[in-house]
Design an enzyme around this catalytic site. Structure first.
Site, PDB file in Angstrom:
ATOM      1  N   THR A  79      43.753  48.544 -62.502  1.00 31.27           N
ATOM      2  CA  THR A  79      44.960  48.007 -63.122  1.00 31.27           C
ATOM      3  C   THR A  79      44.613  46.672 -63.768  1.00 31.27           C
ATOM      4  O   THR A  79      43.813  45.908 -63.220  1.00 31.27           O
ATOM      5  CB  THR A  79      46.095  47.796 -62.090  1.00 31.27           C
ATOM      6  OG1 THR A  79      45.674  46.839 -61.125  1.00 31.27           O
ATOM      7  CG2 THR A  79      46.479  49.090 -61.397  1.00 31.27           C
ATOM      8  N   CYS A  80      45.194  46.412 -64.906  1.00 33.58           N
ATOM      9  CA  CYS A  80      45.016  45.117 -65.558  1.00 33.58           C
ATOM     10  C   CYS A  80      45.621  44.056 -64.646  1.00 33.58           C
ATOM     11  O   CYS A  80      46.804  44.116 -64.307  1.00 33.58           O
ATOM     12  CB  CYS A  80      45.699  45.112 -66.912  1.00 33.58           C
ATOM     13  SG  CYS A  80      45.700  43.479 -67.700  1.00 33.58           S
ATOM     14  N   VAL A  81      44.814  43.100 -64.240  1.00 34.45           N
ATOM     15  CA  VAL A  81      45.263  42.120 -63.254  1.00 34.45           C
ATOM     16  C   VAL A  81      46.439  41.293 -63.762  1.00 34.45           C
ATOM     17  O   VAL A  81      47.408  41.062 -63.023  1.00 34.45           O
ATOM     18  CB  VAL A  81      44.095  41.233 -62.764  1.00 34.45           C
ATOM     19  CG1 VAL A  81      43.544  40.362 -63.862  1.00 34.45           C
ATOM     20  CG2 VAL A  81      44.508  40.396 -61.558  1.00 34.45           C
ATOM     21  N   ALA A  84      49.542  43.499 -63.901  1.00 35.64           N
ATOM     22  CA  ALA A  84      49.941  43.862 -62.542  1.00 35.64           C
ATOM     23  C   ALA A  84      50.645  42.710 -61.838  1.00 35.64           C
ATOM     24  O   ALA A  84      51.680  42.903 -61.190  1.00 35.64           O
ATOM     25  CB  ALA A  84      48.717  44.323 -61.749  1.00 35.64           C
TER      26      ALA A  84
END
Length: 130
Positions: A79-81, A84
């Site tokens: 997941t794109c930090v 997210a």
């Protein structure tokens, strides 16, 4: 000829059919002998990695399906930090860093920046966005 795919999912697990379509594509590609090296969840797609998702008993559990795919076929789920964090999907590391009481990232998922996606694109034969 076997192809190496990277999938980018920008839609949530529920409320849109596209995330499930991405999952079905990944399964079909693997069955056809191709490799899905990474699924990168971006924007609303990060909700696919929410540990707190509890579908109704008669609904398909897409989060669990992604986890099985990763476990059975070595597919990286990232997941794109930044996306997210904005949506409350927090890894153990981020929870510690931001002094939060709990993590909400589902097991089998990790968090990464857009640089990790860019690196994956360099080695992919095909990129599919859902």
């Amino acid at each position: 000829m076997s192809l190496r795919y990277v999938l980018v999912v920008t839609e949530p697990a529920y409320g849109s059919q596209l995330a499930r379509t991405a999952y079905q594509f990944a399964c079909a590609a693997i069955k056809a002998g191709h490799q899905v090296s990474k699924v990168f969840f971006y924007q609303e797609g990060v909700l696919n990695g929410a540990a707190t998702t509890v579908p109704a008993n008669d609904e398909f559990d897409l989060v669990e399906a992604w986890q099985r795919l990763a476990h059975d076929h070595g597919v990286a789920l990232e997941t794109c930090v930044a996306a997210a964090l904005r949506r409350g999907i927090i890894s153990e590391q981020e929870a510690t860093q931001h002094q939060l009481s709990t993590a909400t990232l589902a097991e089998g998922f990790s968090q990464a920046g857009l640089g990790a996606l860019a690196d994956a694109l360099l080695t992919a034969d095909r990129v599919m966005q859902f």
